[in-house]
Design a protein around this motif. Structure first.
Motif, PDB file in Angstrom:
ATOM      1  N   MET A   1       0.851  -1.185   0.000  1.00  0.00           N
ATOM      2  CA  MET A   1       0.000   0.000   0.000  1.00  0.00           C
ATOM      3  C   MET A   1       0.890   1.240   0.000  1.00  0.00           C
ATOM      4  SD  MET A   1      -3.043   1.266   0.102  1.00  0.00           S
ATOM      5  CE  MET A   1      -3.715   2.891   0.386  1.00  0.00           C
ATOM      6  N   THR A   2       0.669   2.114  -0.951  1.00  0.00           N
ATOM      7  CA  THR A   2       1.473   3.329  -1.067  1.00  0.00           C
ATOM      8  C   THR A   2       0.688   4.515  -0.520  1.00  0.00           C
ATOM      9  OG1 THR A   2       2.606   2.465  -3.019  1.00  0.00           O
ATOM     10  CG2 THR A   2       2.716   4.832  -2.650  1.00  0.00           C
ATOM     11  N   ILE A   3       1.292   5.239   0.416  1.00  0.00           N
ATOM     12  CA  ILE A   3       0.624   6.343   1.097  1.00  0.00           C
ATOM     13  C   ILE A   3       1.377   7.647   0.840  1.00  0.00           C
ATOM     14  CG2 ILE A   3       0.054   7.313   3.369  1.00  0.00           C
ATOM     15  CD1 ILE A   3      -1.792   5.094   2.596  1.00  0.00           C
ATOM     16  N   SER A   4       0.635   8.685   0.491  1.00  0.00           N
ATOM     17  CA  SER A   4       1.191  10.033   0.379  1.00  0.00           C
ATOM     18  C   SER A   4       1.049  10.723   1.731  1.00  0.00           C
ATOM     19  CB  SER A   4       0.440  10.826  -0.695  1.00  0.00           C
ATOM     20  OG  SER A   4       0.577  12.220  -0.489  1.00  0.00           O
ATOM     21  N   LEU A   5       2.160  11.194   2.280  1.00  0.00           N
ATOM     22  CA  LEU A   5       2.102  11.883   3.567  1.00  0.00           C
ATOM     23  C   LEU A   5       1.280  13.162   3.459  1.00  0.00           C
ATOM     24  CD1 LEU A   5       3.001  11.944   6.511  1.00  0.00           C
ATOM     25  CD2 LEU A   5       5.081  13.142   5.791  1.00  0.00           C
ATOM     26  N   ASN A   6       1.378  13.855   2.335  1.00  0.00           N
ATOM     27  CA  ASN A   6       0.585  15.075   2.150  1.00  0.00           C
ATOM     28  C   ASN A   6      -0.910  14.772   2.188  1.00  0.00           C
ATOM     29  OD1 ASN A   6       2.910  16.570   1.914  1.00  0.00           O
ATOM     30  ND2 ASN A   6       2.818  16.794  -0.299  1.00  0.00           N
ATOM     31  N   TRP A   7      -1.327  13.722   1.495  1.00  0.00           N
ATOM     32  CA  TRP A   7      -2.743  13.348   1.496  1.00  0.00           C
ATOM     33  C   TRP A   7      -3.181  12.911   2.888  1.00  0.00           C
ATOM     34  CZ3 TRP A   7      -3.903  10.025  -3.499  1.00  0.00           C
ATOM     35  CH2 TRP A   7      -3.692  10.829  -4.620  1.00  0.00           C
ATOM     36  N   LEU A   8      -2.308  12.168   3.571  1.00  0.00           N
ATOM     37  CA  LEU A   8      -2.642  11.690   4.911  1.00  0.00           C
ATOM     38  C   LEU A   8      -2.878  12.860   5.863  1.00  0.00           C
ATOM     39  CD1 LEU A   8      -2.927   8.895   6.247  1.00  0.00           C
ATOM     40  CD2 LEU A   8      -0.561   9.120   7.020  1.00  0.00           C
ATOM     41  N   LYS A   9      -2.063  13.913   5.725  1.00  0.00           N
ATOM     42  CA  LYS A   9      -2.196  15.084   6.595  1.00  0.00           C
ATOM     43  C   LYS A   9      -3.484  15.860   6.326  1.00  0.00           C
ATOM     44  CE  LYS A   9       2.715  15.925   7.510  1.00  0.00           C
ATOM     45  NZ  LYS A   9       3.868  16.834   7.280  1.00  0.00           N
ATOM     46  N   GLU A  10      -4.063  15.674   5.138  1.00  0.00           N
ATOM     47  CA  GLU A  10      -5.346  16.314   4.856  1.00  0.00           C
ATOM     48  C   GLU A  10      -6.484  15.647   5.627  1.00  0.00           C
ATOM     49  OE1 GLU A  10      -6.091  16.425   0.697  1.00  0.00           O
ATOM     50  OE2 GLU A  10      -4.249  17.525   0.205  1.00  0.00           O
ATOM     51  N   ILE A  11      -6.270  14.398   6.046  1.00  0.00           N
ATOM     52  CA  ILE A  11      -7.323  13.629   6.712  1.00  0.00           C
ATOM     53  C   ILE A  11      -7.154  13.624   8.223  1.00  0.00           C
ATOM     54  CG2 ILE A  11      -8.453  11.359   6.815  1.00  0.00           C
ATOM     55  CD1 ILE A  11      -7.294  10.821   4.018  1.00  0.00           C
ATOM     56  N   ILE A  12      -5.901  13.646   8.706  1.00  0.00           N
ATOM     57  CA  ILE A  12      -5.643  13.555  10.140  1.00  0.00           C
ATOM     58  C   ILE A  12      -4.395  14.364  10.486  1.00  0.00           C
ATOM     59  CG2 ILE A  12      -4.311  11.428   9.832  1.00  0.00           C
ATOM     60  CD1 ILE A  12      -6.490  12.249  12.902  1.00  0.00           C
ATOM     61  N   ASP A  13      -4.418  15.080  11.599  1.00  0.00           N
ATOM     62  CA  ASP A  13      -3.217  15.769  12.075  1.00  0.00           C
ATOM     63  C   ASP A  13      -2.220  14.722  12.567  1.00  0.00           C
ATOM     64  OD1 ASP A  13      -4.231  18.314  11.566  1.00  0.00           O
ATOM     65  OD2 ASP A  13      -5.231  18.404  13.519  1.00  0.00           O
ATOM     66  N   ILE A  14      -0.967  14.874  12.171  1.00  0.00           N
ATOM     67  CA  ILE A  14       0.058  13.897  12.532  1.00  0.00           C
ATOM     68  C   ILE A  14       1.104  14.580  13.412  1.00  0.00           C
ATOM     69  CG2 ILE A  14       1.824  12.328  11.641  1.00  0.00           C
ATOM     70  CD1 ILE A  14       0.142  12.025   9.133  1.00  0.00           C
ATOM     71  N   PRO A  15       1.098  14.295  14.715  1.00  0.00           N
ATOM     72  CA  PRO A  15       2.024  14.959  15.641  1.00  0.00           C
ATOM     73  C   PRO A  15       3.367  14.245  15.746  1.00  0.00           C
ATOM     74  CG  PRO A  15       0.529  13.591  16.886  1.00  0.00           C
ATOM     75  CD  PRO A  15       0.156  13.412  15.423  1.00  0.00           C
ATOM     76  N   TYR A  16       3.803  13.627  14.654  1.00  0.00           N
ATOM     77  CA  TYR A  16       5.016  12.825  14.681  1.00  0.00           C
ATOM     78  C   TYR A  16       6.006  13.301  13.626  1.00  0.00           C
ATOM     79  CZ  TYR A  16       1.945   9.402  17.040  1.00  0.00           C
ATOM     80  OH  TYR A  16       1.071   8.776  17.888  1.00  0.00           O
ATOM     81  N   THR A  17       7.282  13.076  13.892  1.00  0.00           N
ATOM     82  CA  THR A  17       8.279  13.167  12.836  1.00  0.00           C
ATOM     83  C   THR A  17       8.095  11.949  11.934  1.00  0.00           C
ATOM     84  OG1 THR A  17       9.946  11.900  14.047  1.00  0.00           O
ATOM     85  CG2 THR A  17       9.893  14.289  14.425  1.00  0.00           C
ATOM     86  N   ILE A  18       8.745  11.935  10.795  1.00  0.00           N
ATOM     87  CA  ILE A  18       8.586  10.797   9.888  1.00  0.00           C
ATOM     88  C   ILE A  18       9.136   9.525  10.526  1.00  0.00           C
ATOM     89  CG2 ILE A  18      10.759  11.197   8.665  1.00  0.00           C
ATOM     90  CD1 ILE A  18       7.391   9.957   7.195  1.00  0.00           C
ATOM     91  N   GLU A  19      10.186   9.664  11.350  1.00  0.00           N
ATOM     92  CA  GLU A  19      10.739   8.490  12.039  1.00  0.00           C
ATOM     93  C   GLU A  19       9.752   7.970  13.082  1.00  0.00           C
ATOM     94  OE1 GLU A  19      12.349  11.362  11.683  1.00  0.00           O
ATOM     95  OE2 GLU A  19      13.894  10.820  10.201  1.00  0.00           O
ATOM     96  N   GLU A  20       9.110   8.894  13.809  1.00  0.00           N
ATOM     97  CA  GLU A  20       8.124   8.495  14.815  1.00  0.00           C
ATOM     98  C   GLU A  20       6.890   7.877  14.165  1.00  0.00           C
ATOM     99  OE1 GLU A  20       9.179  11.908  18.205  1.00  0.00           O
ATOM    100  OE2 GLU A  20       7.647  12.274  16.666  1.00  0.00           O
ATOM    101  N   LEU A  21       6.504   8.408  13.002  1.00  0.00           N
ATOM    102  CA  LEU A  21       5.361   7.849  12.287  1.00  0.00           C
ATOM    103  C   LEU A  21       5.671   6.433  11.816  1.00  0.00           C
ATOM    104  CD1 LEU A  21       2.540   8.179  11.100  1.00  0.00           C
ATOM    105  CD2 LEU A  21       3.591   9.225   9.074  1.00  0.00           C
ATOM    106  N   ASP A  22       6.885   6.226  11.337  1.00  0.00           N
ATOM    107  CA  ASP A  22       7.340   4.893  10.930  1.00  0.00           C
ATOM    108  C   ASP A  22       7.169   3.910  12.089  1.00  0.00           C
ATOM    109  OD1 ASP A  22       8.731   2.615  10.183  1.00  0.00           O
ATOM    110  OD2 ASP A  22      10.532   3.661   9.543  1.00  0.00           O
TER     111      ASP A  22
END
Length: 214
Positions: A1-22
């Motif tokens: 599954m391929t996810i765009s971080l930009n699109w994901l941020k349009e749906i939910i606020d992400i309080p993580y760095t990319i490493e923390e999100l991983d």
């Protein structure tokens, strides 16, 4: 599954760095297989403005252009027949690698006059077939913006290995729902509206004819 971080941020606020999100996604049972930046092929390409154009004194088909790249004014020798003052264009800065051809842009003299970059065509950028002249952008394109930003490619792509029992995560909304469950955030699910036309039937657009009914 391929996810765009930009699109994901349009749906939910992400309080993580990319490493923390991983790490968070992996702990949620969504194994992150790969993270990479999109638009890397356009590093060193920016939106610019042609300020002036003069004929090259030693070449009939070349023009000496003064171009503003959003930070500074630079001189560029251009051989495109359609280049002119006032145009908004794509500039390859020294050090950029041209996608079509793979050569690196460098400061150099062309017929005795220095050129500090290149004004690009769509074909040179690998995003079109028009090689007959430079790519002229709309006047409202923001000078100084990177080409990746202009094309909407300045993004982080996350590739997730979805197991067969997690079909609910085969979408951006599904992934966002998992993050919301962890963070307590609020989903912003895009609204959709379907308008039913009662005058249309299946026979309106589709007909079936049996040629061999045996």
């Amino acid at each position: 599954m391929t996810i765009s971080l930009n699109w994901l941020k349009e749906i939910i606020d992400i309080p993580y760095t990319i490493e923390e999100l991983d790490y968070t996604l992996t702990m949620l049972g969504l194994e992150v297989e790969k993270i990479h930046k999109s638009g890397n092929e356009f590093q060193g390409f920016v939106i610019g403005k042609v300020l002036t154009k003069e004929k090259h004194p030693d070449a009939d088909k070349l023009s000496v252009c003064q171009v503003f790249d959003g930070k500074e004014e630079r001189q560029i020798i251009c051989g495109a027949p359609n280049v002119d003052a006032g145009q908004t264009i794509v500039v390859a800065l020294p050090g950029a690698k041209v996608p079509h051809g793979g050569f690196e842009i460098a400061k150099r003299k062309i017929r005795g006059i220095e050129s500090h970059g290149m004004i690009c065509s769509q074909a040179e950028l690998g995003i079109g077939e028009d090689s007959g002249g430079i790519w002229i952008l709309p006047d409202n394109a923001t000078v100084g913006m990177t080409l990746a930003q202009y094309l909407g490619l300045d993004d982080t792509i996350i590739e997730i290995g979805i197991t067969p029992n997690r079909a609910d995560c085969l979408s951006h909304i599904g992934i966002a729902r998992e993050i919301a469950a962890r963070t307590g955030g609020t989903l912003r699910i895009p609204s959709t509206q379907l308008t039913e036309d009662s005058t249309l039937t299946i026979n309106t657009d589709i007909t079936i004819e049996l040629h061999n009914p045996t």
